[in-house]
Design a protein around this motif. Sequence first.
Motif, mmCIF file in Angstrom:
data_model
loop_
_atom_site.group_PDB
_atom_site.id
_atom_site.type_symbol
_atom_site.label_atom_id
_atom_site.label_comp_id
_atom_site.label_asym_id
_atom_site.label_seq_id
_atom_site.Cartn_x
_atom_site.Cartn_y
_atom_site.Cartn_z
ATOM 1 N N ALA A 65 0.827 -1.207 0.000
ATOM 2 C CA ALA A 65 0.000 0.000 0.000
ATOM 3 C C ALA A 65 0.863 1.260 0.000
ATOM 4 N N MET A 66 1.994 1.208 0.702
ATOM 5 C CA MET A 66 2.908 2.364 0.689
ATOM 6 C C MET A 66 3.455 2.613 -0.712
ATOM 7 N N VAL A 67 3.796 1.547 -1.410
ATOM 8 C CA VAL A 67 4.300 1.684 -2.783
ATOM 9 C C VAL A 67 3.214 2.250 -3.694
ATOM 10 N N GLU A 68 1.999 1.719 -3.546
ATOM 11 C CA GLU A 68 0.892 2.178 -4.388
ATOM 12 C C GLU A 68 0.587 3.652 -4.167
ATOM 13 N N LYS A 69 0.710 4.107 -2.926
ATOM 14 C CA LYS A 69 0.425 5.504 -2.603
ATOM 15 C C LYS A 69 1.676 6.386 -2.658
ATOM 16 N N LYS A 70 2.832 5.753 -2.992
ATOM 17 C CA LYS A 70 4.098 6.474 -3.150
ATOM 18 C C LYS A 70 4.453 7.245 -1.880
ATOM 19 N N LEU A 71 4.351 6.551 -0.732
ATOM 20 C CA LEU A 71 4.646 7.163 0.557
ATOM 21 C C LEU A 71 5.971 6.645 1.107
ATOM 22 N N THR A 72 6.811 7.533 1.584
ATOM 23 C CA THR A 72 8.027 7.150 2.277
ATOM 24 C C THR A 72 7.702 6.879 3.745
ATOM 25 N N GLN A 73 8.683 6.362 4.491
ATOM 26 C CA GLN A 73 8.475 6.141 5.917
ATOM 27 C C GLN A 73 8.139 7.447 6.618
ATOM 28 N N ALA A 74 8.889 8.494 6.279
ATOM 29 C CA ALA A 74 8.668 9.790 6.924
ATOM 30 C C ALA A 74 7.291 10.338 6.588
ATOM 31 N N GLU A 75 6.863 10.192 5.348
ATOM 32 C CA GLU A 75 5.550 10.694 4.937
ATOM 33 C C GLU A 75 4.433 9.908 5.607
ATOM 34 N N LEU A 76 4.608 8.583 5.737
ATOM 35 C CA LEU A 76 3.601 7.764 6.411
ATOM 36 C C LEU A 76 3.520 8.137 7.883
ATOM 37 N N ALA A 77 4.683 8.386 8.513
ATOM 38 C CA ALA A 77 4.694 8.788 9.923
ATOM 39 C C ALA A 77 3.964 10.111 10.115
ATOM 40 N N ASP A 78 4.210 11.064 9.225
ATOM 41 C CA ASP A 78 3.560 12.369 9.342
ATOM 42 C C ASP A 78 2.055 12.248 9.136
ATOM 43 N N ALA A 79 1.641 11.482 8.115
ATOM 44 C CA ALA A 79 0.215 11.327 7.827
ATOM 45 C C ALA A 79 -0.498 10.559 8.932
ATOM 46 N N SER A 80 0.229 9.656 9.605
ATOM 47 C CA SER A 80 -0.362 8.849 10.677
ATOM 48 C C SER A 80 -0.243 9.518 12.041
ATOM 49 N N ASP A 81 0.391 10.694 12.064
ATOM 50 C CA ASP A 81 0.551 11.460 13.302
ATOM 51 C C ASP A 81 1.306 10.657 14.361
ATOM 52 N N CYS A 82 2.433 10.058 13.948
ATOM 53 C CA CYS A 82 3.265 9.330 14.896
ATOM 54 C C CYS A 82 4.737 9.547 14.561
ATOM 55 N N HIS A 83 5.638 9.074 15.405
ATOM 56 C CA HIS A 83 7.068 9.272 15.209
ATOM 57 C C HIS A 83 7.586 8.345 14.115
ATOM 58 N N GLU A 84 8.575 8.815 13.355
ATOM 59 C CA GLU A 84 9.124 7.983 12.278
ATOM 60 C C GLU A 84 9.717 6.692 12.828
ATOM 61 N N LYS A 85 10.285 6.744 14.050
ATOM 62 C CA LYS A 85 10.837 5.538 14.659
ATOM 63 C C LYS A 85 9.757 4.487 14.858
ATOM 64 N N THR A 86 8.531 4.922 15.158
ATOM 65 C CA THR A 86 7.424 3.979 15.326
ATOM 66 C C THR A 86 7.129 3.265 14.013
ATOM 67 N N ILE A 87 7.154 4.015 12.905
ATOM 68 C CA ILE A 87 6.931 3.406 11.597
ATOM 69 C C ILE A 87 8.065 2.451 11.250
ATOM 70 N N GLN A 88 9.297 2.798 11.633
ATOM 71 C CA GLN A 88 10.426 1.900 11.397
ATOM 72 C C GLN A 88 10.239 0.585 12.151
ATOM 73 N N ASN A 89 9.751 0.681 13.395
ATOM 74 C CA ASN A 89 9.460 -0.532 14.158
ATOM 75 C C ASN A 89 8.378 -1.356 13.485
ATOM 76 N N LEU A 90 7.354 -0.673 13.010
ATOM 77 C CA LEU A 90 6.255 -1.361 12.327
ATOM 78 C C LEU A 90 6.753 -2.095 11.094
ATOM 79 N N LEU A 91 7.505 -1.400 10.259
ATOM 80 C CA LEU A 91 7.994 -1.999 9.009
ATOM 81 C C LEU A 91 9.058 -3.063 9.267
ATOM 82 N N GLY A 92 9.628 -3.042 10.484
ATOM 83 C CA GLY A 92 10.576 -4.083 10.859
ATOM 84 C C GLY A 92 9.892 -5.308 11.454
#
Length: 262
Positions: free
Chosen positions: A23-50
């Motif tokens: 879904a991130m690829v389809e929406k062309k979202l980076t980790q930082a962009e997903l973190a900002d849109a989800s209103d959370c810290h980029e480290k949290t998204i890194q944990n999620l994707l890990g």
Amino acid sequence: MKKPSVQTPITTRGEALDRIKTAMVEKKLTQAELADASDCHEKTIQNLLGGRSVRDQTLFDVCMVLGLDFHGLRDAWHGESVAVENGQTNGAGHEGGVAPLYMGAYARVAVDHYIGSYLTLRRSFSLPETVVAYRTDITWDPEWPSLLFQERDRPDAPYAHRGRLYIPASSSFIHFVSLTKGAMRMIVVSQIDRAGEMRGIITTLNKQRATFIPVATPILYARRENFDGDAFGEITPKNKAYGKYKRLLDETIEEGYARLIS
């Protein structure tokens, strides 16, 4: 007519992670962009994707941004398998708890009848003779016991809201409240009736030329088992659904569910 997408059920955390990354690829979202849109810290998204453990609220926020099914993804993330009937989940981990006192101290058993999907109608804030139609899903969050709402299929998708339901015990009206980085929007509607409808008023900010200004307009939620025959988007008089939608909104004022004072 735009119908809600149907996604193949997933059962493992690996499959859930693949669904998120796709879904991130389809929406062309980076980790930082997903973190900002989800209103959370980029480290949290890194944990999620890990593939590491994250809060269910994080999964919910990510699903909202990516347009994924929260219940299915959450259960797969935790290794749970549930039966799915008509788009609703049944199984362990979906009941219990009482909402905080400031939200109305309601128990899930008392508000189960709100859980489901709704056709949502309101007038356009900027286009004359136009009704905006989209979908709102209401679910139960066992991690932070309360009802959640999530808007989908809006023509202005980047402005879709997610939030929680506040249900006062002594009122015939309930509140849909979204709060993001200090910005609040509130919808006040009647408690759901036998027809599965809730009517009231929405107050929010709308971009008018170079700035945002406060606006208010009637709003209606109509429970749906499916959306066959319903139209989403900006509905104008040229659309065959316009007459019905306009009548439903007019009745919200005429029947006393809301009053606009000029």
